[in-house]
Motif scaffolding. Structure first.
Motif, PDB file in Angstrom:
ATOM      1  N   ASP A  12      46.823 -19.331  21.117  1.00 45.62           N
ATOM      2  CA  ASP A  12      46.928 -20.565  20.338  1.00 45.62           C
ATOM      3  C   ASP A  12      45.558 -21.252  20.329  1.00 45.62           C
ATOM      4  N   ALA A  13      44.969 -21.386  19.143  1.00 46.96           N
ATOM      5  CA  ALA A  13      43.625 -21.959  19.044  1.00 46.96           C
ATOM      6  C   ALA A  13      43.551 -23.379  19.594  1.00 46.96           C
ATOM      7  N   SER A  14      44.660 -24.106  19.554  1.00 45.13           N
ATOM      8  CA  SER A  14      44.636 -25.484  20.047  1.00 45.13           C
ATOM      9  C   SER A  14      44.403 -25.566  21.550  1.00 45.13           C
ATOM     10  N   LEU A  15      44.602 -24.425  22.253  1.00 43.39           N
ATOM     11  CA  LEU A  15      44.350 -24.402  23.702  1.00 43.39           C
ATOM     12  C   LEU A  15      42.859 -24.356  24.021  1.00 43.39           C
ATOM     13  N   ILE A  16      42.036 -23.909  23.093  1.00 42.20           N
ATOM     14  CA  ILE A  16      40.617 -23.704  23.382  1.00 42.20           C
ATOM     15  C   ILE A  16      39.923 -25.009  23.785  1.00 42.20           C
ATOM     16  N   PRO A  17      40.008 -26.070  22.977  1.00 39.59           N
ATOM     17  CA  PRO A  17      39.371 -27.318  23.418  1.00 39.59           C
ATOM     18  C   PRO A  17      40.017 -27.901  24.667  1.00 39.59           C
ATOM     19  N   LYS A  18      41.301 -27.673  24.848  1.00 38.69           N
ATOM     20  CA  LYS A  18      41.969 -28.166  26.057  1.00 38.69           C
ATOM     21  C   LYS A  18      41.388 -27.501  27.300  1.00 38.69           C
ATOM     22  N   ILE A  19      41.238 -26.194  27.242  1.00 35.09           N
ATOM     23  CA  ILE A  19      40.657 -25.464  28.374  1.00 35.09           C
ATOM     24  C   ILE A  19      39.212 -25.901  28.596  1.00 35.09           C
ATOM     25  N   ALA A  20      38.463 -26.061  27.505  1.00 29.34           N
ATOM     26  CA  ALA A  20      37.062 -26.464  27.617  1.00 29.34           C
ATOM     27  C   ALA A  20      36.915 -27.851  28.233  1.00 29.34           C
ATOM     28  N   PRO A  26      30.795 -22.005  29.751  1.00 29.52           N
ATOM     29  CA  PRO A  26      31.715 -20.925  29.381  1.00 29.52           C
ATOM     30  C   PRO A  26      32.820 -20.782  30.411  1.00 29.52           C
ATOM     31  N   VAL A  27      33.897 -20.099  30.001  1.00 31.10           N
ATOM     32  CA  VAL A  27      35.027 -19.878  30.897  1.00 31.10           C
ATOM     33  C   VAL A  27      35.736 -18.591  30.487  1.00 31.10           C
ATOM     34  N   TYR A  28      36.148 -17.819  31.483  1.00 31.78           N
ATOM     35  CA  TYR A  28      36.958 -16.625  31.235  1.00 31.78           C
ATOM     36  C   TYR A  28      38.425 -17.035  31.138  1.00 31.78           C
ATOM     37  N   LEU A  29      39.144 -16.410  30.211  1.00 32.97           N
ATOM     38  CA  LEU A  29      40.572 -16.675  30.056  1.00 32.97           C
ATOM     39  C   LEU A  29      41.336 -15.354  30.071  1.00 32.97           C
ATOM     40  N   PRO A 407      30.837 -18.508  35.880  1.00 35.03           N
ATOM     41  CA  PRO A 407      31.770 -19.525  35.380  1.00 35.03           C
ATOM     42  C   PRO A 407      33.160 -19.385  35.996  1.00 35.03           C
ATOM     43  N   PRO A 408      34.003 -20.367  35.744  1.00 34.63           N
ATOM     44  CA  PRO A 408      35.374 -20.287  36.250  1.00 34.63           C
ATOM     45  C   PRO A 408      36.198 -19.302  35.429  1.00 34.63           C
ATOM     46  N   ALA A 409      37.375 -18.982  35.963  1.00 29.96           N
ATOM     47  CA  ALA A 409      38.321 -18.119  35.259  1.00 29.96           C
ATOM     48  C   ALA A 409      39.692 -18.778  35.295  1.00 29.96           C
ATOM     49  N   VAL A 410      40.409 -18.669  34.187  1.00 34.96           N
ATOM     50  CA  VAL A 410      41.722 -19.298  34.018  1.00 34.96           C
ATOM     51  C   VAL A 410      42.714 -18.225  33.600  1.00 34.96           C
ATOM     52  N   MET A 411      43.935 -18.318  34.095  1.00 36.01           N
ATOM     53  CA  MET A 411      45.016 -17.413  33.699  1.00 36.01           C
ATOM     54  C   MET A 411      46.087 -18.192  32.941  1.00 36.01           C
ATOM     55  N   GLU A 417      51.694 -21.622  31.327  1.00 31.21           N
ATOM     56  CA  GLU A 417      50.925 -22.575  32.119  1.00 31.21           C
ATOM     57  C   GLU A 417      49.496 -22.058  32.266  1.00 31.21           C
ATOM     58  N   LEU A 418      48.544 -22.965  32.249  1.00 29.88           N
ATOM     59  CA  LEU A 418      47.141 -22.608  32.459  1.00 29.88           C
ATOM     60  C   LEU A 418      46.770 -22.888  33.903  1.00 29.88           C
ATOM     61  N   VAL A 419      46.316 -21.849  34.611  1.00 31.31           N
ATOM     62  CA  VAL A 419      46.041 -21.953  36.046  1.00 31.31           C
ATOM     63  C   VAL A 419      44.618 -21.494  36.330  1.00 31.31           C
TER      64      VAL A 419
END
Length: 439
Positions: A12-20, A26-29, A407-411, A417-419
């Motif tokens: 979902d593209a809307s998650l990109i700015p939320k994660i940022a 940069p961040v790994y997803l 950089p950090p990494a998120v799952m 859920e984003l962790v």
């Protein structure tokens, strides 16, 4: 219709700015559901007399990834003592690991290896030297061994640097040396109960079929004690549109048929083993970067993003391609190369990172020249999302080049859920092991 989701994980593209906003760029997803589904597909491959799947942990050795994979029933193939120790620290017992390495441990590392083997680690002999050094220990402890055979056959990888079966690679005991190693093993009463061949990554599936036939031939000739035959990994993944992914159902069916024919000819039932890494995690991953600058030369329009070769070295090493998506700061998806949308209104940009290195680009030709990507035109502050980065990116990149921090990494979990699974490296860690020496 406005696009919202993109890539093989339907991100979902809307998650990109939320994660940022939450973790920076940069961040790994990574995507748990995609990884688990990949594991299930592998475990359901057709087989004749049993299937054992190991995950090649060098593809991505993050402890959360290892736990997701092993919880789904995959065991591990480790490429170094440190990988084995790292997996053990993540809670994976040595009895679920095989060590396939170029290392020849001595001193403290040799003692550590012996301790791991006593705890159940399977040792995969990859050279004459390795065999000679492990033979007495194996004999004294009544331990059966595995052997990796170098078949001397090229074409197993999608590039020369990913071909591990040719005469220009040195992985495994060369087929010419197998009779000598086998004679020495017989003399000491040692058994090779597993035979392993891995010919490369991302190559033609037909080469995988040829490897099955070839390997079963020398198992029949040289290894009467073998009960498991490993055909390696290297299963092709379609990162880019137009690429064809390996049909693992067809490959499994082919292997099963050949193993059944082997039994008809010899009376021996063989368990099949495979050891994929890329297939499990590659398309589960994205790297989210932010556009920090735009430049123009007489030849190219450039986007400069805040993460490049220090996060993803595959384009520089292999000429590998990764799909690009452009997401606005408000979460609007402008274009997705993986989904080939939109098909009009695109502009050519060279996408480069911030490293002081001319090869720091997401796309290069065989001569190392930057190849422009056709994308919707973004603005500074928008996001460039690089797909297909779940394998051989964070585990294989020079993160601290130019003293950039890892950089950090998120799952993204199965419940969406984003962790956070790895924190961003702090600046003090860059110099943690340096000594303040006065010269």
């Amino acid at each position: 219709m406005t696009m919202k989701h993109f890539g093989p994980t339907k991100l979902d593209a809307s998650l990109i700015p939320k994660i940022a906003r939450q973790w920076g760029t940069p961040v790994y997803l990574h995507d748990q559901e995609y990884i688990e589904n990949s594991c299930e597909r592998l475990l359901n491959m057709p087989n004749a007399y049993g299937l054992h799947v190991r995950y090649a942990m060098k593809a991505n050795s993050d402890r959360t990834v290892l736990r997701v994979v092993t919880n789904k029933g995959l065991d591990l193939d480790c490429s170094s003592l440190d990988e084995a120790a790292r997996a053990f620290a993540a809670g994976v017992p040595y009895s679920r690991m095989m060590l396939t390495t170029q290392e020849v441990p001595s001193g403290e590392e040799r003692a550590e290896l012996e301790q791991m083997i006593r705890a159940g680690l399977k040792y995969n002999v990859c050279s004459m030297t390795q065999f000679q050094l492990i033979a007495d220990f194996a004999k004294n402890n009544n331990i059966d061994l595995s052997i990796r055979v170098h078949p001397g056959a090229n074409g197993g990888g999608e590039s020369a640097t990913r071909d591990t079966g040719s005469e220009y690679s040195c992985f495994g005991v060369h087929l010419n040396d197998v009779p000598q190693v086998k004679a020495l093993a017989d003399k000491q009463g040692l058994r090779f109960t597993q035979v392993h061949v891995h010919i490369g990554s991302g190559g033609d599936p037909e080469k995988w079929r040829e490897n099955i036939d070839r390997e079963l031939g020398f198992v029949r000739t040289y290894f009467p004690d073998a009960t498991t035959v490993s055909f390696g990994g290297g299963l092709k993944v379609a990162r880019m549109p137009g690429e064809k992914q390996a049909d693992i159902t067809a490959l499994g069916a082919y292997a099963a048929q050949r193993i059944k024919e082997f039994k008809e000819a010899t009376g021996r039932e063989l368990q099949m083993e495979i050891e994929p890494g890329t297939y499990v995690v590659a398309n589960s991953g994205h790297i989210i970067t932010r556009i920090i600058d735009k430049k123009l030369t007489n030849e190219l329009n450039f986007l400069i993003v805040d993460g490049g070769m220090e996060l993803l070295t595959r384009p520089l090493l292999y000429g590998s391609e990764h799909p690009i998506a452009i997401v606005r700061q408000d979460g609007t998806l402008l274009s997705s190369e993986y989904d080939a949308k939109p098909t009009a209104g695109l502009k050519s940009f060279g996408i480069v990172g911030r490293c002081c290195e001319s090869g720091d680009s997401v796309r290069l030709d065989n001569d190392g020249n930057i190849v422009p990507v056709m994308i919707a035109e973004p603005e500074i502050g928008d996001y460039v999302v690089i797909g297909g980065t779940g394998a051989y990116s964070e585990s294989m990149s020079p993160e601290n080049y130019n003293s950039h921090r890892k950089p950090p990494a998120v799952m993204r979990t199965r419940t969406s859920e984003l962790v956070l699974i790895r924190k961003k490296q702090v600046r003090e860690q860059l110099v943690l092991n340096e000594l303040d020496v006065k010269l």
